[in-house]
Scaffold this motif. Sequence first.
Motif, PDB file in Angstrom:
ATOM      1  N   GLU A 156       6.311   0.863  -3.571  1.00 18.21           N
ATOM      2  CA  GLU A 156       5.484   1.798  -4.349  1.00 18.21           C
ATOM      3  C   GLU A 156       5.576   3.225  -3.805  1.00 18.21           C
ATOM      4  N   PHE A 161       8.896   1.493   4.698  1.00 15.94           N
ATOM      5  CA  PHE A 161       8.569   0.140   5.153  1.00 15.94           C
ATOM      6  C   PHE A 161       8.771  -0.053   6.657  1.00 15.94           C
ATOM      7  N   ASN A 181      11.395   3.569  -2.346  1.00 17.65           N
ATOM      8  CA  ASN A 181      10.102   3.561  -3.027  1.00 17.65           C
ATOM      9  C   ASN A 181      10.187   4.378  -4.314  1.00 17.65           C
ATOM     10  N   HIS A 235       4.071  -7.711  -3.379  1.00 19.17           N
ATOM     11  CA  HIS A 235       4.253  -6.684  -2.352  1.00 19.17           C
ATOM     12  C   HIS A 235       3.849  -7.264  -0.997  1.00 19.17           C
TER      13      HIS A 235
HETATM   14  N1  URA Z   1       4.277   0.202   0.990  1.00 18.64           N
HETATM   15  C1  URA Z   1       5.218   0.647   0.159  1.00 18.64           C
HETATM   16  O1  URA Z   1       5.150   0.403  -1.065  1.00 18.64           O
HETATM   17  N2  URA Z   1       6.222   1.345   0.660  1.00 18.64           N
HETATM   18  C2  URA Z   1       6.356   1.620   1.936  1.00 18.64           C
HETATM   19  O2  URA Z   1       7.315   2.276   2.308  1.00 18.64           O
HETATM   20  C3  URA Z   1       5.367   1.141   2.810  1.00 18.64           C
HETATM   21  C4  URA Z   1       4.334   0.434   2.324  1.00 18.64           C
END
Ligand code: URA
Length: 262
Positions: A116, A129, A155, A229
């Motif tokens: 996201e 992430f 993202n 997610h």
């Molecule tokens: N959540 C996400 O969607 N992207 C990221 O990079 C980290 C957490």
Amino acid sequence: MASEELSQLITETKKQLEHLRALGVEGIQIATATAPAVVVQPPRVEPPKAPVASEPTTSLFGDIAPAPAKLTKSTETFEQIHTEIGDCTRCPLHLERTHVVHTEGNRKARLMFVGEAPGADEDVQARPFVGRAGQLLTKIIEAIGLKREEVLIGNVNRCRPPGNRAPTTEEATTCKPYLLREIAVVQPEVIVVLGNTAMKNLLDTREGITRLRGNFQDYKGIKVMPTFHPAYLLRDPSKKRETWEDLKKVRDYLDSHRSDPC
Ligand code: URA
């Protein structure tokens, strides 16, 4: 009354009745002698005609959707795209971000993960992430026999939304084109969309993740697997089982479409 007069009256009456019938009058009441009047029924309003069965109601030979648009391979580089993004101020998310967080990983990847938007850790480190959800994503990648460096991770939005809220439609619409350009450069064989926001933005769907997860979708000829997610899995670990089922389908697809015969 003379017979000539009577015959004229009959002819006139007939004409009048024909006229009334032509107007749709179906009957007349003969009034009693005390109130000699002709009560005329109002013309019946016909309901609109339903189409006749033999008339074609759809297009000839049925509706066959046009072939879905295929992604055209782009010759841009990530560096060109990132330079163009620059110190971006195109949406309000720039006001509170520390870093723009670009897509990272193998630019020849067969598999891509799309989330996201960056969270607090990603905002500080300028990498997607890398927080707790990211650590879980790394484990998921390894569980299907790949290393994190072998895949591509990005993202929809590159700046952290305040309080980790979901990006608005306007924010996502502003940032998404850069992700789509990166996808056109790499042309991965499979994209795993993580959660509702990523899925809705890539697939332009109103369906929710719970309904579409686990079933391959299409983005311009690329297989897209929606799944939960990792941040959601941290909150509800019972959903890990379904996520694992989804990722096994991705692994099986990649294994059975390997172009390298070795
Ligand atoms: N959540 C996400 O969607 N992207 C990221 O990079 C980290 C957490």
